[in-house]
Design a protein around this motif. Sequence first.
Motif, mmCIF file in Angstrom:
data_model
loop_
_atom_site.group_PDB
_atom_site.id
_atom_site.type_symbol
_atom_site.label_atom_id
_atom_site.label_comp_id
_atom_site.label_asym_id
_atom_site.label_seq_id
_atom_site.Cartn_x
_atom_site.Cartn_y
_atom_site.Cartn_z
ATOM 1 N N ARG A 40 0.809 -1.216 0.000
ATOM 2 C CA ARG A 40 0.000 0.000 0.000
ATOM 3 C C ARG A 40 0.844 1.268 0.000
ATOM 4 N NH1 ARG A 40 -5.240 -1.572 0.570
ATOM 5 N NH2 ARG A 40 -5.575 -3.529 1.619
ATOM 6 N N ASP A 41 2.105 1.209 0.316
ATOM 7 C CA ASP A 41 2.948 2.401 0.355
ATOM 8 C C ASP A 41 3.301 2.895 -1.033
ATOM 9 O OD1 ASP A 41 2.905 2.321 3.085
ATOM 10 O OD2 ASP A 41 4.747 1.118 3.246
ATOM 11 N N PRO A 44 -0.751 6.337 -4.379
ATOM 12 C CA PRO A 44 -0.977 7.692 -3.851
ATOM 13 C C PRO A 44 -2.093 7.695 -2.802
ATOM 14 C CG PRO A 44 -1.871 7.500 -6.059
ATOM 15 C CD PRO A 44 -1.141 6.220 -5.781
ATOM 16 N N SER A 45 -2.022 8.648 -1.922
ATOM 17 C CA SER A 45 -3.016 8.796 -0.868
ATOM 18 C C SER A 45 -4.311 9.346 -1.454
ATOM 19 C CB SER A 45 -2.483 9.747 0.197
ATOM 20 O OG SER A 45 -3.521 10.106 1.080
ATOM 21 N N LEU A 46 -5.414 8.954 -0.838
ATOM 22 C CA LEU A 46 -6.711 9.479 -1.260
ATOM 23 C C LEU A 46 -7.160 10.648 -0.376
ATOM 24 C CD1 LEU A 46 -8.604 6.166 -2.046
ATOM 25 C CD2 LEU A 46 -7.489 7.728 -3.626
ATOM 26 N N ALA A 47 -6.267 11.133 0.469
ATOM 27 C CA ALA A 47 -6.601 12.265 1.347
ATOM 28 C C ALA A 47 -6.814 13.523 0.517
ATOM 29 C CB ALA A 47 -5.485 12.478 2.362
ATOM 30 N N ARG A 48 -7.581 14.464 1.065
ATOM 31 C CA ARG A 48 -7.881 15.710 0.369
ATOM 32 C C ARG A 48 -6.604 16.534 0.209
ATOM 33 N NH1 ARG A 48 -12.921 18.388 -0.018
ATOM 34 N NH2 ARG A 48 -13.603 16.695 1.291
ATOM 35 N N ARG A 49 -6.418 17.117 -0.970
ATOM 36 C CA ARG A 49 -5.248 17.935 -1.264
ATOM 37 C C ARG A 49 -5.616 19.408 -1.144
ATOM 38 N NH1 ARG A 49 -5.016 13.360 -3.908
ATOM 39 N NH2 ARG A 49 -3.049 12.326 -4.315
#
Length: 190
Positions: A40-41, A44-49
């Motif tokens: 998983r590293d 890309p992250s799915l966090a808000r940009r």
Amino acid sequence: MARHKTLIALRTAAPRVAAHRAAIVAALAAATLLGGCADRDRFPSLARRPAEDAYRTAQAAPPAPPAPAVMSEGMAKRLADLTERARDAHSAFEGARASATRAVSAARGAPKGTENWSVASLAVAQLESARARAGLPLADLDRLEAEASNRAVDGSDADLKAVREARGQVEALVASETSVIDSLLSQLAG
């Protein structure tokens, strides 16, 4: 004999085909299961940009104010002239109406071709001529309405509303004249 050999060949090939299908299904299932075990590293992250927050808080530009409802230059005069022509023709119609009504009343029951019937037919024909003159402005109003409709798409609809109002007035005059003529013709025929 050839038929027998074909049946034997089909019966011996069926287990091999089934085994081949089972191997394909097993390989696809294994690939699907192993895909969920990926590292998983590396994704890309799915966090808000920050850019997404900026888009969310940006205000949309206010819509442009509607165009003022102003008629085109000269439109009011053109419409007034057309309705005046229709009213003048309607006045001529009303002037001839009384004599036509009297002529039709005198010809009631008279056979076609007699003097009274001919006079009444001529009087009704004069009314029809006056109605035709009242209807002539309708052609110009139709053209103006089409042009105003095209302009209303991109701007003000003041021209379109004014043309439709004038057209309604002229149509009402012509419709009333048609009603009178139809009544006289039915009396003359009856």
